[in-house]
Design an enzyme around this catalytic site. Sequence first.
Site, PDB file in Angstrom:
ATOM      1  N   LYS A 183      68.414  69.033 135.314  1.00 10.09           N
ATOM      2  CA  LYS A 183      66.942  68.730 134.864  1.00 10.09           C
ATOM      3  C   LYS A 183      66.751  67.529 134.151  1.00 10.09           C
ATOM      4  O   LYS A 183      67.702  66.740 133.977  1.00 10.09           O
ATOM      5  CB  LYS A 183      66.845  69.937 133.750  1.00 10.09           C
ATOM      6  CG  LYS A 183      67.736  69.865 132.333  1.00 10.09           C
ATOM      7  CD  LYS A 183      67.463  68.907 131.579  1.00 10.09           C
ATOM      8  CE  LYS A 183      65.791  69.196 131.014  1.00 10.09           C
ATOM      9  NZ  LYS A 183      65.576  68.080 130.071  1.00 10.09           N
ATOM     10  N   THR A 231      66.199  63.596 128.098  1.00 14.03           N
ATOM     11  CA  THR A 231      67.576  64.369 128.254  1.00 14.03           C
ATOM     12  C   THR A 231      67.661  64.821 129.567  1.00 14.03           C
ATOM     13  O   THR A 231      66.722  65.264 129.771  1.00 14.03           O
ATOM     14  CB  THR A 231      67.489  65.535 126.986  1.00 14.03           C
ATOM     15  OG1 THR A 231      66.977  65.119 126.044  1.00 14.03           O
ATOM     16  CG2 THR A 231      68.418  66.241 127.316  1.00 14.03           C
ATOM     17  N   ASN A 266      54.745  63.410 124.650  1.00 16.08           N
ATOM     18  CA  ASN A 266      55.632  63.155 123.726  1.00 16.08           C
ATOM     19  C   ASN A 266      55.079  62.875 122.481  1.00 16.08           C
ATOM     20  O   ASN A 266      55.764  63.014 121.428  1.00 16.08           O
ATOM     21  CB  ASN A 266      56.312  61.752 124.092  1.00 16.08           C
ATOM     22  CG  ASN A 266      57.302  62.100 125.143  1.00 16.08           C
ATOM     23  OD1 ASN A 266      58.548  62.622 125.061  1.00 16.08           O
ATOM     24  ND2 ASN A 266      57.251  61.872 126.425  1.00 16.08           N
ATOM     25  N   SER A 280      56.011  70.394 118.788  1.00 15.16           N
ATOM     26  CA  SER A 280      54.857  71.438 118.676  1.00 15.16           C
ATOM     27  C   SER A 280      54.638  71.857 119.744  1.00 15.16           C
ATOM     28  O   SER A 280      54.106  73.097 119.927  1.00 15.16           O
ATOM     29  CB  SER A 280      53.621  70.945 117.829  1.00 15.16           C
ATOM     30  OG  SER A 280      53.357  69.935 118.357  1.00 15.16           O
TER      31      SER A 280
END
EC number: 2.3.1.35
Length: 407
Positions: A179, A190, A402, A407
């Site tokens: 991923k 990440t 981003n 949220s």
Amino acid sequence: MVIVKGGVTAAKGFEAASAGAGIKYQGRTDMALIYSKKPCRTAGTFTTNVVKAAPVKWDRSVVESGVKSQAVIINSGIANACTGEEGYGYCKETAAAAEKALGVEAEGVLVGSTGVIGMQLPIDKLKNGIREMAENKNASLENGTSAAKAIMTTDTFHKEIAVSIQVGDKTVTIGGMAKGSGMIHPNMCTMLSFITTDAVISKKALQKVLSEDIEDTYNMISVDGDTSTNDTVLLLANGMAENEKIKYKTKEYEKFAEALHLVNEYLAKKIAGDGEGATALFEVKVIGASTKRQAKILAKSIVCSNLTKTAIAGHDANWGRILCAMGYSGAQFDPEKVDLSFESKAGKIQIIENGRAVNYSEEKATEILSQPEVAAIADIKEGTESATAWGCDLTHGYIDINADYRS
């Protein structure tokens, strides 16, 4: 070498499962399990970021200890990074929960997390997910795919591949899932990548083959220039193919390395092409270099240039941005020798020769740069070495994703 169906469950003895634990996301799966029927030798590479997430510290300790592993537990939504002793304690609790649910040794359980930095894991939800996955795991290709989907965050599609090779009279399979979409600038990636194989291979050879290959795969991709706190690649080998043991620098090692490279390059390119907000995979080839290092520095500098990436987003053959990025890379070359071309399924067009623009069609260049996969080829005419880097275009979508990621 043959590409086969599936991902992490394609190799003998590996099972997988997923669960919707509600760790952060609602209405989707957010946990994955990779399980081996037999204990595995492990290898790993990890982020060079000084700020390392708790799972990175945990996994590196497991890999370096030499203890064998049978299970990997991954969650998405919360990265378990910058969480102090409490976060590291949750790695221990995860391993203990896996031991109880799966009957494996806790000290060999590997963990992975991806998502928001700074939040603590809801460990009770995580434990419930482990119990659910332990009950539902199996070796089906569908379960492997569901695991690949469960580890996604801002990814727009799941990423998996498997290949088989012959080692003597035995079939050896390597499968993987990964991923990654944002915070991608690996240096070890990440991004998370998990690779399984049924090969019989020495611990030394397993770590060497992984460490050597990431330099030309995961470490040659970039989406946004941010090296994550959680970047991890894990390779597990359970030996169930029953081939003669693969040792470092043998003919069988080179064959295995070639297959692993195919898996890693495929996953790396899928990550690069799935960059947050991206509309195109951007490949940069530097050829004619005097050294491999020179070629890598130049290719990575081009693919990381925000101005170049926005030009690709606008389908604009703004070649000055590419030459500029090469110039500040730190690698020495003669700009008055550089040839540059763009290529895609719409064709190929030369833009500059010996550092100067040639008479080319802007309309054709725009057509070529409007494809979902675009390549830039820079020939610096100094030698025979080359390198390839992968990235993506930079669009307004990256900011949209981003700006409100938490949220």
